[in-house]
Design a protein around this motif. Structure first.
Motif, PDB file in Angstrom:
ATOM      1  N   GLY A  51       0.748  -1.274  -0.072  1.00  0.00           N
ATOM      2  CA  GLY A  51       0.009   0.058   0.027  1.00  0.00           C
ATOM      3  C   GLY A  51       0.989   1.425   0.023  1.00  0.00           C
ATOM      4  N   ALA A  52       1.985   1.370   0.649  1.00  0.00           N
ATOM      5  CA  ALA A  52       2.793   2.303   0.853  1.00  0.00           C
ATOM      6  C   ALA A  52       3.537   2.613  -0.423  1.00  0.00           C
ATOM      7  CB  ALA A  52       3.965   2.314   1.837  1.00  0.00           C
ATOM      8  N   TYR A  53       3.701   1.523  -1.069  1.00  0.00           N
ATOM      9  CA  TYR A  53       4.459   1.645  -2.674  1.00  0.00           C
ATOM     10  C   TYR A  53       3.388   2.300  -3.589  1.00  0.00           C
ATOM     11  CZ  TYR A  53       5.673   0.426  -7.173  1.00  0.00           C
ATOM     12  OH  TYR A  53       5.746   0.254  -8.647  1.00  0.00           O
ATOM     13  N   LEU A  54       2.194   1.669  -3.598  1.00  0.00           N
ATOM     14  CA  LEU A  54       1.236   2.320  -4.493  1.00  0.00           C
ATOM     15  C   LEU A  54       0.874   3.776  -3.951  1.00  0.00           C
ATOM     16  CD1 LEU A  54      -1.361  -0.959  -4.345  1.00  0.00           C
ATOM     17  CD2 LEU A  54       0.287   0.049  -6.436  1.00  0.00           C
ATOM     18  N   TYR A  55       0.787   3.956  -2.883  1.00  0.00           N
ATOM     19  CA  TYR A  55       0.486   5.567  -2.529  1.00  0.00           C
ATOM     20  C   TYR A  55       1.828   6.456  -2.946  1.00  0.00           C
ATOM     21  CZ  TYR A  55      -1.593   9.154   0.052  1.00  0.00           C
ATOM     22  OH  TYR A  55      -2.091  10.209   0.609  1.00  0.00           O
ATOM     23  N   TYR A  56       2.875   5.908  -2.623  1.00  0.00           N
ATOM     24  CA  TYR A  56       4.159   6.763  -2.709  1.00  0.00           C
ATOM     25  C   TYR A  56       4.462   6.870  -4.273  1.00  0.00           C
ATOM     26  CZ  TYR A  56       8.896   8.593  -2.144  1.00  0.00           C
ATOM     27  OH  TYR A  56       9.888   9.565  -2.304  1.00  0.00           O
ATOM     28  N   CYS A  57       4.200   5.946  -5.121  1.00  0.00           N
ATOM     29  CA  CYS A  57       4.452   5.943  -6.165  1.00  0.00           C
ATOM     30  C   CYS A  57       3.469   7.096  -7.143  1.00  0.00           C
ATOM     31  CB  CYS A  57       4.196   4.658  -7.353  1.00  0.00           C
ATOM     32  SG  CYS A  57       2.700   4.054  -7.552  1.00  0.00           S
ATOM     33  N   LYS A  58       2.667   7.592  -6.655  1.00  0.00           N
ATOM     34  CA  LYS A  58       1.880   8.906  -7.511  1.00  0.00           C
ATOM     35  C   LYS A  58       2.363  10.143  -6.945  1.00  0.00           C
ATOM     36  CE  LYS A  58      -0.793   6.683  -9.890  1.00  0.00           C
ATOM     37  NZ  LYS A  58      -0.634   6.763 -11.473  1.00  0.00           N
ATOM     38  N   SER A  59       3.466  10.288  -5.924  1.00  0.00           N
ATOM     39  CA  SER A  59       4.069  11.289  -5.557  1.00  0.00           C
ATOM     40  C   SER A  59       4.991  11.887  -6.426  1.00  0.00           C
ATOM     41  CB  SER A  59       4.813  11.001  -4.163  1.00  0.00           C
ATOM     42  OG  SER A  59       5.456  12.058  -3.608  1.00  0.00           O
ATOM     43  N   LYS A  60       5.070  13.335  -6.436  1.00  0.00           N
ATOM     44  CA  LYS A  60       6.011  13.767  -7.295  1.00  0.00           C
ATOM     45  C   LYS A  60       7.397  13.681  -6.800  1.00  0.00           C
ATOM     46  CE  LYS A  60       6.253  18.175  -5.194  1.00  0.00           C
ATOM     47  NZ  LYS A  60       5.922  19.758  -5.195  1.00  0.00           N
ATOM     48  N   TYR A  61       7.758  13.197  -5.679  1.00  0.00           N
ATOM     49  CA  TYR A  61       9.183  12.959  -5.159  1.00  0.00           C
ATOM     50  C   TYR A  61       9.482  11.474  -5.395  1.00  0.00           C
ATOM     51  CZ  TYR A  61       8.025  17.239  -2.681  1.00  0.00           C
ATOM     52  OH  TYR A  61       7.775  18.410  -2.492  1.00  0.00           O
ATOM     53  N   PHE A  62       8.611  10.726  -6.194  1.00  0.00           N
ATOM     54  CA  PHE A  62       9.242   9.371  -6.362  1.00  0.00           C
ATOM     55  C   PHE A  62      10.330   9.341  -7.603  1.00  0.00           C
ATOM     56  CE2 PHE A  62       8.419   4.912  -8.072  1.00  0.00           C
ATOM     57  CZ  PHE A  62       8.529   4.241  -6.929  1.00  0.00           C
ATOM     58  N   PRO A  63      11.408   8.493  -7.264  1.00  0.00           N
ATOM     59  CA  PRO A  63      12.324   8.488  -8.217  1.00  0.00           C
ATOM     60  C   PRO A  63      11.899   8.086  -9.788  1.00  0.00           C
ATOM     61  CG  PRO A  63      13.150   7.803  -6.197  1.00  0.00           C
ATOM     62  CD  PRO A  63      11.630   7.493  -6.215  1.00  0.00           C
ATOM     63  N   ALA A  64      12.469   8.774 -10.629  1.00  0.00           N
ATOM     64  CA  ALA A  64      11.936   8.444 -11.872  1.00  0.00           C
ATOM     65  C   ALA A  64      12.839   6.937 -12.388  1.00  0.00           C
ATOM     66  CB  ALA A  64      12.858   9.466 -13.066  1.00  0.00           C
ATOM     67  N   GLY A  65      13.745   6.551 -11.943  1.00  0.00           N
ATOM     68  CA  GLY A  65      14.388   5.205 -12.376  1.00  0.00           C
ATOM     69  C   GLY A  65      13.955   3.994 -11.878  1.00  0.00           C
TER      70      GLY A  65
END
Length: 100
Positions: A10-24
């Motif tokens: 759940g944390a991964y799914l929620y954080y991957c929509k953040s603008k701070y999630f790394p592009a790589g």
């Protein structure tokens, strides 16, 4: 371990929509992934409450979601190999827990 697995996913799914999630690092492409992440948080909290009681379950869920968010963010900024290592470790521990 299965409850913590729900929190980490759940944390991964929620954080991957953040603008701070790394592009790589691979991002889940669906627009509803943050809603699925919140649903996994709620499911994990409900499982904690049902197994530990309401006060201890809520405190345990709060600690688990804090650790999961911290691990996802920390591993993501360290780089792709650390993040994928965390994913492999989490899956491996969940499989060991299910087998034993």
């Amino acid at each position: 371990m299965a409850i913590f697995y729900l929190f980490v996913f759940g944390a991964y799914l929620y954080y991957c929509k953040s603008k701070y999630f790394p592009a790589g690092i691979y991002k889940f492409p669906a627009s509803w992934s943050s809603w699925l992440g919140l649903t996994l948080f709620a499911t994990g909290t409900a499982l904690c409450v049902s197994s530990e009681g309401w006060a201890s379950g809520v405190l345990l869920a709060l600690c688990a979601v804090t650790v999961a968010l911290m691990l996802i963010q920390f591993a993501a900024i360290l780089g792709k190999w650390y993040f994928y290592g965390l994913v492999i470790l989490t899956h491996g521990l969940a499989l060991i827990d299910l087998v034993s």
